[in-house]
Every structure is written in C-alpha cells, then in structure tokens.
Write a protein that holds these residues in place. Sequence first.
Motif, PDB file in Angstrom:
ATOM      1  N   LEU A 189      -0.564  15.526 -12.453  1.00 46.57           N
ATOM      2  CA  LEU A 189      -1.625  15.357 -11.465  1.00 46.57           C
ATOM      3  C   LEU A 189      -2.948  15.677 -12.143  1.00 46.57           C
ATOM      4  N   SER A 195      -6.647  14.593  -6.959  1.00 45.92           N
ATOM      5  CA  SER A 195      -5.601  13.991  -6.138  1.00 45.92           C
ATOM      6  C   SER A 195      -5.495  14.657  -4.777  1.00 45.92           C
ATOM      7  N   TYR A 209     -11.345   6.184  -6.852  1.00 42.16           N
ATOM      8  CA  TYR A 209     -10.226   6.004  -5.936  1.00 42.16           C
ATOM      9  C   TYR A 209     -10.201   4.561  -5.433  1.00 42.16           C
ATOM     10  N   ASP A 227      -2.323   8.752  -9.941  1.00 42.67           N
ATOM     11  CA  ASP A 227      -1.501   9.201  -8.806  1.00 42.67           C
ATOM     12  C   ASP A 227      -1.683   8.265  -7.616  1.00 42.67           C
ATOM     13  N   THR A 228      -0.635   8.123  -6.829  1.00 44.57           N
ATOM     14  CA  THR A 228      -0.698   7.311  -5.617  1.00 44.57           C
ATOM     15  C   THR A 228      -0.218   8.151  -4.442  1.00 44.57           C
ATOM     16  N   ARG A 229      -1.103   8.378  -3.521  1.00 48.78           N
ATOM     17  CA  ARG A 229      -0.794   9.190  -2.349  1.00 48.78           C
ATOM     18  C   ARG A 229      -0.574   8.277  -1.151  1.00 48.78           C
ATOM     19  N   TYR A 245       4.784  16.233  -4.678  1.00 51.14           N
ATOM     20  CA  TYR A 245       3.424  16.377  -5.178  1.00 51.14           C
ATOM     21  C   TYR A 245       2.457  15.726  -4.192  1.00 51.14           C
ATOM     22  N   MET A 246       1.325  16.369  -3.976  1.00 49.50           N
ATOM     23  CA  MET A 246       0.288  15.978  -3.021  1.00 49.50           C
ATOM     24  C   MET A 246       0.736  16.199  -1.583  1.00 49.50           C
ATOM     25  N   ASP A 248       3.111  16.362   2.002  1.00 53.16           N
ATOM     26  CA  ASP A 248       3.697  15.416   2.954  1.00 53.16           C
ATOM     27  C   ASP A 248       2.598  15.045   3.944  1.00 53.16           C
ATOM     28  N   SER A 249       2.013  13.853   3.772  1.00 54.11           N
ATOM     29  CA  SER A 249       0.844  13.438   4.548  1.00 54.11           C
ATOM     30  C   SER A 249       1.214  12.443   5.641  1.00 54.11           C
ATOM     31  N   THR A 262      -1.639  17.226   6.174  1.00 55.92           N
ATOM     32  CA  THR A 262      -0.709  17.406   5.060  1.00 55.92           C
ATOM     33  C   THR A 262      -0.149  18.817   5.049  1.00 55.92           C
ATOM     34  N   GLN A 269       1.050  23.147  -6.883  1.00 51.77           N
ATOM     35  CA  GLN A 269      -0.221  22.572  -6.456  1.00 51.77           C
ATOM     36  C   GLN A 269      -0.926  23.496  -5.475  1.00 51.77           C
TER      37      GLN A 269
END
Length: 363
Positions: A189, A195, A209, A227-229, A245-246, A248-249, A262, A269
């Motif tokens: 990341l 991110s 972005y 990274d892809t969120r 990673y990043m 749970d959105s 999130t 992180q």
Amino acid sequence: MKRAAILALGTALGLMPFTYAAAADAPAAKAGKTAPYKAPRNAFGQPDLSGYWSNATLTPMARRAEHRDRLVLTEDEVKKMEANAEREVEEGNEPTDPDAPAEHRATPTVVRPEFAAAGGDVGGYNRGWLDPGNHVMRVNGEPRSSLLTTPNGLPPPRKAGAPAPPRFGGGMGAFDSYETRSLGERCILSFGRNSGPPMFPNGFYNNNYQVLQTADTVVIQVEMIHDTRVVRLNAQHRTDGVRPYMGDSIGRWEGDTLVVETVNIPQAQQFMGAWKDLKVTERFTRVGKHRLHYAFQVEDPTVWDKPWGGEYEFSPLEGMIYEYACHEGNYALPGILAGARVEEAEKAAAASAAKPPAGASAP
C-alpha cells in the motif's frame, strides 16, 4: 551526488501533473446569491464523481505551529507559500556539477518541512522527480492551513488508558524480516495513506486517483502503489472476521453525496494507533466542474473521546493514471535485509574479539 530517497523500491512510470482549477471554479466566499452547483448524472442516474483526480497540495494534514488556531490563511500567506514552492522547484532543478563528490548535497534556500523531515535533499536526482503540489488547498474558495478541521488542526489527545499504537509493520531499525518493513516499502500500500481510508496526499508524488462508478459499486483506483479500493453500494459489512487491506467499505447515496463507511481495518494499516474498533466515514460530493469535495470522520471509542476529522477538495488531473511499477521483493528490500545481517555479523565479531579468552582473568 548522494541523495535521500523516499522509497528505495518501485519506479513510477508516469508523473502526471494536475490542474489546480478549484480556486477558479469555487464561488467567492461571500458571493451572495449563487445558484448551488448541480452535479451531472451518469448513466445510472447517480451524481457523476468519475474521472481522474488529484489531492496534491502544499497544505499539510496537521496544522503548523505558526498558524496557531487559524483554519483559514490570508491571501498574503498563500502568495508567500506558493512563491516559496515555485522557488523550491527552480532551485531543485538546477544543474548538478558532474564532478561533485558523492557526499555533495544541495543547499536550497527553501525546504518545506516534510522534505526536511525526510532528510532535506529529497527527490532522487533533482526536484523534477517530485510532484507534491504547488498550491494551497482551498475548500469552497477558502485557503486552508490544514486538512484537519479540529480546533487546533491537530489530532485530539488520546484517551487515558487507550491501547498503545502497535509496533507491527516496520519503522526505522526494524530489519529482522521483510514482514517488519512498512507496507509502502514492501509495495503493498502507499506510504502516506494515499490509499486510506482516510485518504491523504503523501507530500511527495503520485497523489492521483481514478473514480469509476457502476450501478452497485464505486471503485477508487490509487496510483500509489496501484491499489484498487472497491466500495459496495447498499451492502452490509462482512461478519467473517476478515480484515482486508483498506478495510471493508460500503457506501450509500445521500442526495448528491456518496457516503462511505469503512470498518474491519487491518492492524498493519492502523491509523494513529486505532484499528480494531476504528470506523472511518467519508463523504464525496461533486461541488463544481473542477471540484470534488472530500470530508472524513474517524472514530474509535477506545482511543478518542469523540469523532474528529477534516476535509479538502480534489482537483482534476490532466491526462490519466499510469502504472506504478512497484512490487514486493524488488532489489532494495533484499539489500536492506542483507545489510542488516552484515551489520549484525560485524557487531558479533567485534564483541567476540573483545571477550577475554576462556580461563583468562578479567583485568
């Protein structure tokens, strides 16, 4: 010429400049009767947030001491900061004497605090490798002294008895294993929380972005480090205990605002020591043709007494995002660990040499 590096591994294959159009696009602070901006709709009837954006800026996340308790800067302060940034670029791109010794370091007259903290002479060969932002962040036309909007522009005090920030995940001197190096150094990341969540500019480069929208998903591609969120719309948080990673959105639309919540953020992180009970709520609102407003709130009842946060505005990026070719296992990481093993062996040999022979009496 010896230069301090921000990352020892990874090569950015594109450093696209961004267009700072927010100031021109923003209404005057007290312009009177101005019709509110109505975001265009996409094929799904949603407010259109899609496109390429940048959050590069001179404005730091936390407020500097000289601005005390002022969220809004004066225009004279803005001119001075932006003129210093321009001079910093000019000085940083001056030709280097090819006969200069390896230990040579440039002596610029202007060095922003982030660069000073990173060793002062930042950027590889010259300033042209960097794209940290050359403008003060404006929100609704107001020039801001910090991205945080707390009264003093700083994170609030931690609660008494709050768990200490975890030592997991690297830092200077953590050379036992690749697993103790930072996520940014391992190319997992971005450093600097590009991110997110929450998302911040890193102060150096690649603060870019791309936002993509479908009927049931919003995707945020982060150039640094590719990274892809994925934000699932009108969904429920996972309950299987997995902490991706990043985090749970999940997202929902509240009028023209995309609200993203999130949780389940992994320990690696952690944000200022919070992770296990951390919840981050973000709001994305298209407030102008060239302005995407971003507000965030963080809360963790085990760390802070109440929620807190900040805001800024994304500006459009000229062009598109290119691949950031960074991968774990790049040459620098084995070199860092091998160097640490050599240093350990040298110390062990020195300690052994200094130890009196068996049976000998100490002096």
